[in-house]
Design a protein around this motif. Sequence first.
Motif, PDB file in Angstrom:
ATOM      1  N   ARG A  74      59.789  79.316   4.163  1.00  0.00           N
ATOM      2  CA  ARG A  74      60.648  78.135   4.245  1.00  0.00           C
ATOM      3  C   ARG A  74      61.289  78.078   5.629  1.00  0.00           C
ATOM      4  NH1 ARG A  74      61.846  75.639  -0.405  1.00  0.00           N
ATOM      5  NH2 ARG A  74      63.872  74.916   0.365  1.00  0.00           N
ATOM      6  N   GLY A  75      60.979  76.996   6.358  1.00  0.00           N
ATOM      7  CA  GLY A  75      61.496  76.851   7.705  1.00  0.00           C
ATOM      8  C   GLY A  75      63.012  76.897   7.787  1.00  0.00           C
ATOM      9  N   GLU A  76      63.679  76.434   6.752  1.00  0.00           N
ATOM     10  CA  GLU A  76      65.146  76.392   6.766  1.00  0.00           C
ATOM     11  C   GLU A  76      65.770  77.788   6.759  1.00  0.00           C
ATOM     12  OE1 GLU A  76      66.967  74.796   3.298  1.00  0.00           O
ATOM     13  OE2 GLU A  76      65.543  75.716   1.915  1.00  0.00           O
ATOM     14  N   THR A  77      64.973  78.832   6.481  1.00  0.00           N
ATOM     15  CA  THR A  77      65.512  80.198   6.484  1.00  0.00           C
ATOM     16  C   THR A  77      65.365  80.866   7.853  1.00  0.00           C
ATOM     17  OG1 THR A  77      63.418  81.241   5.776  1.00  0.00           O
ATOM     18  CG2 THR A  77      64.905  80.436   4.040  1.00  0.00           C
ATOM     19  N   PHE A  78      64.860  80.138   8.863  1.00  0.00           N
ATOM     20  CA  PHE A  78      64.823  80.656  10.226  1.00  0.00           C
ATOM     21  C   PHE A  78      66.225  81.115  10.636  1.00  0.00           C
ATOM     22  CE2 PHE A  78      60.783  78.734  11.996  1.00  0.00           C
ATOM     23  CZ  PHE A  78      60.360  79.894  12.626  1.00  0.00           C
ATOM     24  N   PRO A  79      66.375  82.308  11.179  1.00  0.00           N
ATOM     25  CA  PRO A  79      67.670  82.716  11.721  1.00  0.00           C
ATOM     26  C   PRO A  79      68.128  81.719  12.786  1.00  0.00           C
ATOM     27  CG  PRO A  79      66.196  84.598  11.588  1.00  0.00           C
ATOM     28  CD  PRO A  79      65.365  83.381  11.286  1.00  0.00           C
ATOM     29  N   PRO A  80      69.429  81.475  12.917  1.00  0.00           N
ATOM     30  CA  PRO A  80      69.935  80.433  13.838  1.00  0.00           C
ATOM     31  C   PRO A  80      69.398  80.558  15.258  1.00  0.00           C
ATOM     32  CG  PRO A  80      71.707  81.247  12.451  1.00  0.00           C
ATOM     33  CD  PRO A  80      70.516  82.110  12.160  1.00  0.00           C
ATOM     34  N   MET A  99      61.047  64.571  13.780  1.00  0.00           N
ATOM     35  CA  MET A  99      61.102  64.073  12.405  1.00  0.00           C
ATOM     36  C   MET A  99      60.936  65.261  11.467  1.00  0.00           C
ATOM     37  SD  MET A  99      58.433  61.670  10.196  1.00  0.00           S
ATOM     38  CE  MET A  99      58.894  60.083  10.885  1.00  0.00           C
ATOM     39  N   ILE A 100      61.818  65.380  10.471  1.00  0.00           N
ATOM     40  CA  ILE A 100      61.704  66.473   9.496  1.00  0.00           C
ATOM     41  C   ILE A 100      61.346  65.904   8.123  1.00  0.00           C
ATOM     42  CG2 ILE A 100      63.333  67.971  10.724  1.00  0.00           C
ATOM     43  CD1 ILE A 100      65.437  67.216   8.583  1.00  0.00           C
ATOM     44  N   SER A 101      60.682  66.749   7.341  1.00  0.00           N
ATOM     45  CA  SER A 101      60.344  66.380   5.966  1.00  0.00           C
ATOM     46  C   SER A 101      60.087  67.652   5.178  1.00  0.00           C
ATOM     47  CB  SER A 101      59.108  65.474   5.934  1.00  0.00           C
ATOM     48  OG  SER A 101      58.763  65.153   4.593  1.00  0.00           O
ATOM     49  N   LYS A 102      60.436  67.633   3.891  1.00  0.00           N
ATOM     50  CA  LYS A 102      60.212  68.811   3.046  1.00  0.00           C
ATOM     51  C   LYS A 102      58.739  69.004   2.722  1.00  0.00           C
ATOM     52  CE  LYS A 102      64.790  68.541   0.922  1.00  0.00           C
ATOM     53  NZ  LYS A 102      65.571  68.429  -0.335  1.00  0.00           N
ATOM     54  N   TRP A 103      57.974  67.957   2.826  1.00  0.00           N
ATOM     55  CA  TRP A 103      56.526  68.052   2.595  1.00  0.00           C
ATOM     56  C   TRP A 103      55.824  67.111   3.560  1.00  0.00           C
ATOM     57  CZ3 TRP A 103      52.852  64.363   1.361  1.00  0.00           C
ATOM     58  CH2 TRP A 103      51.561  64.857   1.073  1.00  0.00           C
ATOM     59  N   MET A 104      54.698  67.551   4.092  1.00  0.00           N
ATOM     60  CA  MET A 104      53.897  66.711   4.980  1.00  0.00           C
ATOM     61  C   MET A 104      52.411  66.885   4.653  1.00  0.00           C
ATOM     62  SD  MET A 104      55.669  66.774   8.744  1.00  0.00           S
ATOM     63  CE  MET A 104      57.396  66.281   8.955  1.00  0.00           C
ATOM     64  N   PRO A 105      51.639  65.804   4.761  1.00  0.00           N
ATOM     65  CA  PRO A 105      50.193  65.890   4.483  1.00  0.00           C
ATOM     66  C   PRO A 105      49.466  66.538   5.661  1.00  0.00           C
ATOM     67  CG  PRO A 105      50.772  63.666   5.133  1.00  0.00           C
ATOM     68  CD  PRO A 105      52.058  64.430   5.071  1.00  0.00           C
ATOM     69  N   GLN A 106      49.471  67.849   5.698  1.00  0.00           N
ATOM     70  CA  GLN A 106      48.988  68.596   6.862  1.00  0.00           C
ATOM     71  C   GLN A 106      47.555  68.249   7.245  1.00  0.00           C
ATOM     72  OE1 GLN A 106      50.127  72.788   7.599  1.00  0.00           O
ATOM     73  NE2 GLN A 106      47.983  73.263   7.183  1.00  0.00           N
ATOM     74  N   TRP A 127      60.400  70.885   7.300  1.00  0.00           N
ATOM     75  CA  TRP A 127      61.704  71.548   7.165  1.00  0.00           C
ATOM     76  C   TRP A 127      62.205  71.301   5.742  1.00  0.00           C
ATOM     77  CZ3 TRP A 127      64.518  74.812  10.099  1.00  0.00           C
ATOM     78  CH2 TRP A 127      65.861  74.985   9.772  1.00  0.00           C
ATOM     79  N   GLU A 128      62.404  72.377   4.991  1.00  0.00           N
ATOM     80  CA  GLU A 128      62.714  72.227   3.562  1.00  0.00           C
ATOM     81  C   GLU A 128      64.177  71.866   3.278  1.00  0.00           C
ATOM     82  OE1 GLU A 128      59.038  74.376   4.163  1.00  0.00           O
ATOM     83  OE2 GLU A 128      61.068  74.718   4.938  1.00  0.00           O
ATOM     84  N   GLY A 129      65.028  71.992   4.265  1.00  0.00           N
ATOM     85  CA  GLY A 129      66.434  71.649   4.066  1.00  0.00           C
ATOM     86  C   GLY A 129      66.683  70.154   4.182  1.00  0.00           C
ATOM     87  N   ASP A 130      67.859  69.737   3.783  1.00  0.00           N
ATOM     88  CA  ASP A 130      68.220  68.315   3.874  1.00  0.00           C
ATOM     89  C   ASP A 130      68.623  67.929   5.295  1.00  0.00           C
ATOM     90  OD1 ASP A 130      67.813  67.838   1.124  1.00  0.00           O
ATOM     91  OD2 ASP A 130      69.777  68.698   0.673  1.00  0.00           O
ATOM     92  N   VAL A 131      69.146  68.895   6.042  1.00  0.00           N
ATOM     93  CA  VAL A 131      69.633  68.633   7.391  1.00  0.00           C
ATOM     94  C   VAL A 131      69.121  69.712   8.328  1.00  0.00           C
ATOM     95  CG1 VAL A 131      71.697  68.396   8.841  1.00  0.00           C
ATOM     96  CG2 VAL A 131      71.746  67.563   6.492  1.00  0.00           C
ATOM     97  N   LEU A 132      68.766  69.324   9.553  1.00  0.00           N
ATOM     98  CA  LEU A 132      68.388  70.267  10.596  1.00  0.00           C
ATOM     99  C   LEU A 132      69.443  70.208  11.685  1.00  0.00           C
ATOM    100  CD1 LEU A 132      66.515  72.223  12.061  1.00  0.00           C
ATOM    101  CD2 LEU A 132      65.142  70.267  12.815  1.00  0.00           C
ATOM    102  N   PRO A 133      70.367  71.147  11.724  1.00  0.00           N
ATOM    103  CA  PRO A 133      71.445  71.119  12.729  1.00  0.00           C
ATOM    104  C   PRO A 133      70.888  71.148  14.151  1.00  0.00           C
ATOM    105  CG  PRO A 133      71.882  72.771  11.032  1.00  0.00           C
ATOM    106  CD  PRO A 133      70.475  72.313  10.830  1.00  0.00           C
TER     107      PRO A 133
END
Length: 524
Positions: free
Chosen positions: A295-301, A335-342, A322-328
Motif C-alpha cells: 500500500r503506497g500510503e504506508t510509505f515512510p514520510p 493524480m491519485i487513485s485507490k485503483w487504476m487500470p494498469q 495511492w490507497e489513502g484519501d489524501v496525499l500530503p
Amino acid sequence: MLFLILISVLCPAVYSYNILGLFTSPMKSHHIVYDSLMTELARRGHNVTIYSAVSRSRKHSIPLYHEIDISACFGKPSEMSNFTRLQSSVYRDFRTISLIFTVLPSYNQIKNCGPLMELKNTSMKYDVLIAEFFNTDFFFLFGYHLGIPSIAFHSNALNGYQSDALGLPYTPSYIPNILSGYTSKMNFSQRLNNAWYFWYSLYAFTRDSRGKYDAISKEIFGPGTPPLREVAKNISLMFSYVHFSLNYVRPMVPNVVEIGGLNIEPSEPLPQNIEKFINESKHGVVYFCMGSLLRGETFPPEKREAFLYAFSKIPQRVLWKWEGDVLPGKSDNIMISKWMPQRDILAHPNVKLFISHGGLLGTSEAVYEGVPVLGIPIFGDQRTNIKSLEANGAGELLDYNEISKEVVLEKIQRLLNDPKYKENAKLLSDRYRDRPMSPLDTAVYWTEYVIRHKGAPHLRTAAADMPWYQYLLLDVIAFIVAVLVAGLLIIYYTTKFILRAIYGLICGGGAKKGSSKSDKKKRN
C-alpha cells in the motif's frame, strides 16, 4: 438422419473436459495469472471448477466456470502490505527463503476447511488437476487421491526444489535463484552465493514443507498415502510464468512450458478522467504503482517526500496509485487513485515511464508495451526481475534504502530523457511478443494435451526419478576414480615388484661373483 451423418463427418469432434483448479496461495497477483487460463478453458467449453484462497467481489458470468471460495480457510497476507513493517527485511537475506515456508497452511487449517474435505471425498469425476506449486506440493495429493493427472502452475521462474521435482536441469553457475537478485552473468562471489541459495532452498523445502506435510498427509488422506516425493511424480506438466527474452535462457525439459505474459489481454478504453489526464499531458505521463499487495500510503514520510519532490521538478504528469484519501504535499501534476487500470494505462502511447516494485506481472505488462521501468524491489523475486530489465537496457533499479530526493530525481530524469531506455524497451517488447502461439493458446493446448494423453507420462524425464547421486553421476565418477586408483596401485606394485626382482638379480649375482673371486685369491 443423413444430415446428422454429414455433420459428424464434416465437423471436427469437440471434447469437453472436467477440469479442477486448486489454488491455496492468498496472493492476489498469483490468482491473476492462473485465472486467465482457467477462464479461457471455460470459454472454450470445458467444465471448470476452482477452489480459490483469493476472495473476489467480481464473479464470472461464464456458465461453465464454478468458483468455490476457500479464503476463510487460509487468511490474508495483510502483514505484507505495510512498508514500515517490511523495512527491517528489505532484501537479500537467506531468511527470505525460509519466510516462504512460514506461510504454509497448518494441519488444522486444512482439516477444518469444509470445501477441501468435501473435495477429498467427492464422487465427481475430473480429468485433470491444475494447482499452484509455490511453496508446497502437498495439494497435488488431491490429484493423486482422485486418480487424475496433475498440472503444476508457478507464477515465476522455477526454484531449485521445483526444478528437482521435474528433473529440470538447474546449474547455479548461470541460472540465478529468483530470490538472489542476480542475472545469468555472475562473478565468483555471486556464483558462490547463488549455489548456496540453490542448496539451501532444497534443504528448506525438504525440511519445512515436505517434512511438515509428510507428517500430516496420512492423517488427512489415509495410512496408505505415499511420501510427497513420490506424489510429485504425478505432476505431468509445469507452467512457468516466464519467457526467455526477459528472464534468462536455461535448458528446458518437454514438460516445463513457458507462459510468461499469459494474463496480458488486449487493452480496453480508459476511464474518461484518466484518459483526459494522459492525453492533455504535453510531455507524457509517469505511472507509479507498487502492486496489489503493498500500500503506497504506508510509505515512510521521508520516502514519500522524495518522490513528491522529484515529481514536482519534472514536466510530465504523474498517475500514482495511492490507497489513502489524501496525499500530503501533492503537486498539481499528480493524480491519485485507490485503483487504476494498469494494463490499459501502460498501453497508452503517452506513458513514458513505469515506477514499480518489480513484480513479474507488472514488469511483463511494461515489457509487452515497451515502457521503461524504474524498479524499487522490496521482497521475493522483484530484484531479480528488475536486474533482468537492467541487463536488457530497459530499466534501472532504485534501492529502497537509498531513496532520497536527489537520487529519485536523477534516476527519473535519466530514464525519461535518455532515448536509449525507450529504444531498448521497444526491442525487448518485440522479442517478448514474437512467439508461434500466444501464451494463453499455448497453455490451453498443453492442458488439453495432458488430458488427451492420459497424463502424458512420456513427457517426464527420467532424471526426475533418479537419486541425486545418480543424477550427478557421482556413482559413475566414484567407479572411474576407483578403477583409476586400482589401476595405479596395480601398476605401482607391479613395477615395484619387477624392479626389486631386477635389483635382486643384478645385485645378488654380482655379490656371488665377487665372493668367488676372493675365495680364489685366498687359495692362492
